[in-house]
Scaffold this active site. Structure first.
Site, PDB file in Angstrom:
ATOM      1  N   HIS A 100      -3.059  -0.148  -4.627  1.00  0.00           N
ATOM      2  CA  HIS A 100      -2.220  -1.142  -5.804  1.00  0.00           C
ATOM      3  C   HIS A 100      -2.573  -1.012  -6.984  1.00  0.00           C
ATOM      4  CE1 HIS A 100      -1.540  -3.310  -2.224  1.00  0.00           C
ATOM      5  NE2 HIS A 100      -2.123  -2.803  -1.513  1.00  0.00           N
TER       6      HIS A 100
ATOM      7  N   ALA B 255       2.826  -1.648   4.585  1.00  0.00           N
ATOM      8  CA  ALA B 255       2.437  -0.860   5.136  1.00  0.00           C
ATOM      9  C   ALA B 255       2.288  -1.558   6.379  1.00  0.00           C
ATOM     10  CB  ALA B 255       1.524   0.628   5.237  1.00  0.00           C
TER      11      ALA B 255
ATOM     12  N   ASN C 148       1.160   3.588  11.386  1.00  0.00           N
ATOM     13  CA  ASN C 148       0.044   4.266  12.184  1.00  0.00           C
ATOM     14  C   ASN C 148       0.439   3.227  13.679  1.00  0.00           C
ATOM     15  OD1 ASN C 148      -1.355   1.678  10.723  1.00  0.00           O
ATOM     16  ND2 ASN C 148      -2.248   1.727  12.548  1.00  0.00           N
TER      17      ASN C 148
ATOM     18  N   TYR D 156      -7.482 -10.650   2.196  1.00  0.00           N
ATOM     19  CA  TYR D 156      -8.295 -10.277   2.671  1.00  0.00           C
ATOM     20  C   TYR D 156      -9.124  -9.831   1.019  1.00  0.00           C
ATOM     21  CZ  TYR D 156      -6.207  -5.706   1.497  1.00  0.00           C
ATOM     22  OH  TYR D 156      -5.399  -5.029   1.074  1.00  0.00           O
ATOM     23  N   GLU D 157      -8.807  -9.901   0.239  1.00  0.00           N
ATOM     24  CA  GLU D 157      -9.603  -9.513  -1.815  1.00  0.00           C
ATOM     25  C   GLU D 157     -11.173 -11.009  -1.976  1.00  0.00           C
ATOM     26  OE1 GLU D 157      -7.498  -6.833  -3.858  1.00  0.00           O
ATOM     27  OE2 GLU D 157      -6.066  -7.588  -3.040  1.00  0.00           O
TER      28      GLU D 157
ATOM     29  N   SER E 221       0.650  -1.233  -0.145  1.00  0.00           N
ATOM     30  CA  SER E 221      -0.108  -0.225  -0.063  1.00  0.00           C
ATOM     31  C   SER E 221       0.954   0.961  -0.022  1.00  0.00           C
ATOM     32  CB  SER E 221      -1.175  -0.612   1.336  1.00  0.00           C
ATOM     33  OG  SER E 221      -1.545  -1.007   0.864  1.00  0.00           O
TER      34      SER E 221
ATOM     35  N   HIS F 274      -4.477 -10.194  -1.962  1.00  0.00           N
ATOM     36  CA  HIS F 274      -4.407  -9.744  -0.896  1.00  0.00           C
ATOM     37  C   HIS F 274      -4.828 -10.747  -0.591  1.00  0.00           C
ATOM     38  CE1 HIS F 274      -3.016  -5.891  -1.083  1.00  0.00           C
ATOM     39  NE2 HIS F 274      -2.357  -5.939   0.518  1.00  0.00           N
TER      40      HIS F 274
ATOM     41  N   MET G 147      -1.935  -7.272   7.017  1.00  0.00           N
ATOM     42  CA  MET G 147      -2.703  -8.873   6.324  1.00  0.00           C
ATOM     43  C   MET G 147      -2.471  -8.736   5.191  1.00  0.00           C
ATOM     44  SD  MET G 147      -5.934  -5.779   6.079  1.00  0.00           S
ATOM     45  CE  MET G 147      -6.518  -4.522   7.634  1.00  0.00           C
ATOM     46  N   SER G 148      -0.654  -9.190   5.000  1.00  0.00           N
ATOM     47  CA  SER G 148      -0.154 -10.256   3.734  1.00  0.00           C
ATOM     48  C   SER G 148       0.755 -10.156   4.525  1.00  0.00           C
ATOM     49  CB  SER G 148       0.300  -8.777   2.738  1.00  0.00           C
ATOM     50  OG  SER G 148       0.921  -7.518   3.231  1.00  0.00           O
TER      51      SER G 148
ATOM     52  N   HIS H 159      -7.883   3.668   6.158  1.00  0.00           N
ATOM     53  CA  HIS H 159      -6.820   3.481   4.953  1.00  0.00           C
ATOM     54  C   HIS H 159      -6.101   4.519   4.224  1.00  0.00           C
ATOM     55  CE1 HIS H 159      -5.363   0.081   1.238  1.00  0.00           C
ATOM     56  NE2 HIS H 159      -6.359   1.270   0.767  1.00  0.00           N
TER      57      HIS H 159
HETATM   58  N1  HPA Z   1      -2.760  -3.277  11.014  1.00  0.00           N
HETATM   59  C1  HPA Z   1      -3.564  -4.556  10.324  1.00  0.00           C
HETATM   60  N2  HPA Z   1      -2.988  -3.961   8.611  1.00  0.00           N
HETATM   61  C2  HPA Z   1      -1.546  -2.184   9.029  1.00  0.00           C
HETATM   62  C3  HPA Z   1      -1.702  -1.888   9.785  1.00  0.00           C
HETATM   63  C4  HPA Z   1      -3.051  -1.918  11.455  1.00  0.00           C
HETATM   64  O1  HPA Z   1      -2.743  -1.129  12.095  1.00  0.00           O
HETATM   65  N3  HPA Z   1      -1.365  -0.852   9.096  1.00  0.00           N
HETATM   66  C5  HPA Z   1      -1.326  -1.166   8.005  1.00  0.00           C
HETATM   67  N4  HPA Z   1      -1.520  -2.441   7.564  1.00  0.00           N
END
Ligand code: HPA
Length: 279
Positions: free
Chosen positions: A63, A115, A237, A87-88, A32, A85, A213-214, A245
């Protein structure tokens, strides 16, 4: 080599081979907001994921879904802008398709960028964590159902997923450049929700440093295929705090410069030792 039993990576490689003869030694997967990391790629031949067998069209803002073969600092690379991903809605072994394709094309090292949310309380947004280990909380193993050519399951050694020498070098080089980095354990969650504060507390107690998540579907497949893995994770973050996002993308965009500098420092070393890593 073990495989999920399809020929998707070989078919995608066939499409690519019709247009370029570049043999990448290093693959880079850009998460990302990190696509800009390979903006300075030269002599590139570029492919939309949609044109590559088995690659689902990307659905995530930020992406691009393109593979470029070209040169970065003189090193032949396969750069994936965007990834597949879980999650997709994709299978974990589909998430590993870019790594499988990179391997078929000739890459022996893969750099995974992503990220991430910071779990460790000392982390601040903008920092980079260099992967030293991982915890798979996705609920299944990406090699489930894979077989070795003799039909046996791939019981892969996972004692050193992220190459230790390369991780040390990444930390050393980044610090020499004045970039703040830490060593970190990547925890993979299935997503697409961000984690609750209670989940982050649980992951902290498990020993996680950063969460995303990857990565794990890719790093796990890469180890099964005998590739060397480097993980560079941008903390966007603090995990468990309110996140969107858009904020993650914006922070990743700012962190992209840092990740790019580290990759450029590492590339000559990654290319040098190509092929030296076995499963
Ligand atoms: N959690 C999961 N995936 C992420 C996060 C998060 O806080 N930040 C960026 N990708």
């Amino acid at each position: 080599l073990p495989s999920p039993g399809d020929r998707l990576a070989e078919e995608a490689a066939g499409v690519i081979r019709e247009r370029t003869s570049i043999v990448p030694s290093v693959a880079v997967i850009l998460g990302s907001g990190l696509g800009g990391v390979v903006d300075d790629i030269t002599d590139a031949e570029s492919f939309a994921f949609a044109d590559l067998s088995g690659f689902p069209a990307p659905t995530v803002p930020g992406h691009q879904g393109r593979l470029s073969l070209g040169f970065l600092g003189g090193v032949p690379v396969a750069a994936f802008r965007g990834r597949i991903h879980f999650y997709e809605g994709n299978e974990l072994s589909t998430c590993a398709l870019p790594v499988r394709l990179a391997r078929v094309l000739g890459a022996t090292t893969v750099v995974l960028t992503a990220a991430v949310g910071g779990i460790d309380r000392s982390l601040v947004a903008g920092q980079v964590a260099v992967g030293v280990d991982q915890i798979n909380m996705m609920g299944a193993n990406p090699l489930r159902g894979w077989r070795r050519p003799d039909g046996s399951p791939p019981f892969v050694d996972m004692s050193e997923v992220f190459d230790r020498d390369m991780a040390n070098l990444a930390v050393e080089r980044a610090r020499a450049l004045g970039i703040e980095v830490v060593r970190g354990v990547y925890v993979a969650m299935p997503g697409p929700t961000y984690e609750t504060p209670a989940e982050i507390e649980a992951l902290r107690r498990l020993g996680g440093t950063v969460v995303g998540m990857s990565v794990v579907p890719e790093s796990t497949a890469a180890r099964a295929l005998g590739m060397r893995v480097v993980g560079l994770f941008s903390v966007t973050n603090l995990a468990g705090d309110a996140a969107t996002h858009e904020e993650v993308l914006e922070m990743a965009d700012r962190a992209a410069t840092t990740t790019r500098r580290i990759i450029h420092e590492l590339l000559p070393h990654l290319a040098d030792r190509s092929g030296s890593s076995g499963p």
